[in-house]
Design a protein around this motif. Sequence first.
Motif, short mmCIF file in Angstrom:
data_model
loop_
_atom_site.label_atom_id
_atom_site.label_comp_id
_atom_site.label_asym_id
_atom_site.label_seq_id
_atom_site.Cartn_x
_atom_site.Cartn_y
_atom_site.Cartn_z
N PRO A 11 0.80 -1.23 0.00
CA PRO A 11 0.00 0.00 0.00
C PRO A 11 0.83 1.28 0.00
CG PRO A 11 -0.93 -1.60 1.51
CD PRO A 11 0.37 -2.19 1.04
N ASP A 12 2.01 1.26 0.61
CA ASP A 12 2.84 2.45 0.62
C ASP A 12 3.34 2.80 -0.79
OD1 ASP A 12 2.48 2.69 3.28
OD2 ASP A 12 4.42 1.84 3.86
N SER A 13 3.48 1.78 -1.64
CA SER A 13 3.93 2.02 -3.01
C SER A 13 2.78 2.25 -3.97
CB SER A 13 4.76 0.82 -3.50
OG SER A 13 5.84 0.57 -2.64
N ASN A 14 1.55 1.96 -3.52
CA ASN A 14 0.38 2.09 -4.37
C ASN A 14 -0.74 2.81 -3.63
OD1 ASN A 14 1.07 0.08 -6.80
ND2 ASN A 14 1.69 -0.89 -4.89
N PRO A 15 -0.53 4.05 -3.20
CA PRO A 15 -1.55 4.75 -2.41
C PRO A 15 -2.86 4.88 -3.19
CG PRO A 15 0.14 6.26 -3.20
CD PRO A 15 0.65 4.89 -3.47
N GLY A 16 -3.96 4.47 -2.54
CA GLY A 16 -5.28 4.60 -3.15
C GLY A 16 -5.62 3.50 -4.14
#
Length: 384
Positions: free
Chosen positions: A39-44
């Motif tokens: 999730p930190d690399s793909n926010p949203g």
Amino acid sequence: MASSDWASKDFYKTLGVSKTASQAEIKKAYRKLARDNHPDSNPGNKAAEERFKEVSEAYGVLSSPEKRKEYDEQRTLFGQFRGGFQGAPGGGFGAGPGVDFDLSDLLGGIFGGGGGRGRGGRRAPQGRRGDDIETEATITFQQAVEGATLPLRMTSDDACPTCHGTGARPGTVPKVCPKCQGSGMQTGTSGGVFAMTEPCDQCRGRGMIVEDPCATCHGSGRAPSSRTLQVRVPAGVKDGQRIRLKGKGGRGEGPAPDGDLYLVVHVEKHKVFGRKGDHLTITVPVAFDEAALGATISVPTLDGPPVSIKIPPGTPSGRTFRAKGKGAPIKGSAGKNGGRGDLLVTVDVQVPPELDDEARAAVEALRAARGTDDPRATLMEEAR
């Protein structure tokens, strides 16, 4: 997911590995997928977040030899079950007329079940242990030596914040399943030969039915949740070390415990110091005259004042000296501090790249004083 539900998912396919994959291959596949979908690399990005949860769940099972063995056995068992058991004479299990066969007893024996039966012999719902989660962190060399507290942002399933885990729209409550009376299990028969206990097909094993689902979790009672943990990395941790933090993984359902968090630590290299077990290492340049005539040199330490090292006359390049107690902390029993290792100081005799007239004259005088002594004479003799 409870172990009795593992058969419905193909964890090998989720990680993109074969059923005969080694633990190293499974770990490599998980790390790549976890990095790509974190999730930190793909926010949203909800799809990436869901994919991250799937690969974390798959790795939580396949990374443990015991869980993997259970999973493989259960997949095989359910594959046979879907093909149909034959209880009549000559059938695969050979159960005769009038003999009850409770599949939950078989699963309990294999996968750690046991008691917990409710009224009428039905097994009461057990909840679900939280998922084990593995994550990585990079720390500095000094943090590895001294220990550090790190903030880690974790994403996992938790009780839905809107319905508080009930799965029902706020202001409403689920109702007890009329088919299984809240047990989550039902008993059926196969051709009238033997009885089998399985999850209730009306409530899907939950024991409750949600008539008006929560708009956030769509009735599941679970929703992705992010939280920040303050994790203590012990002093003396080594590069690549895997630390288990009990109960810091995914949230458990009902009375079931939370999963564990596994933290893989990567340690950055230091410009000056290195590690050798519990000892620190350092290479210190010394001048030719210091090595030849002897000297006392000052050597830096990682977290304190410099120490003095006495270099005796005639010290060769590469010789190592020891400064007691100036290394990394040593952990004794029960993780208590057991003192410190040593600082290993290796000298590197420097040859000046250029000489002025005075220095050249001094070196030529040394050569003349040495005479015809050949330092390679023994080497030549041994080579012959």
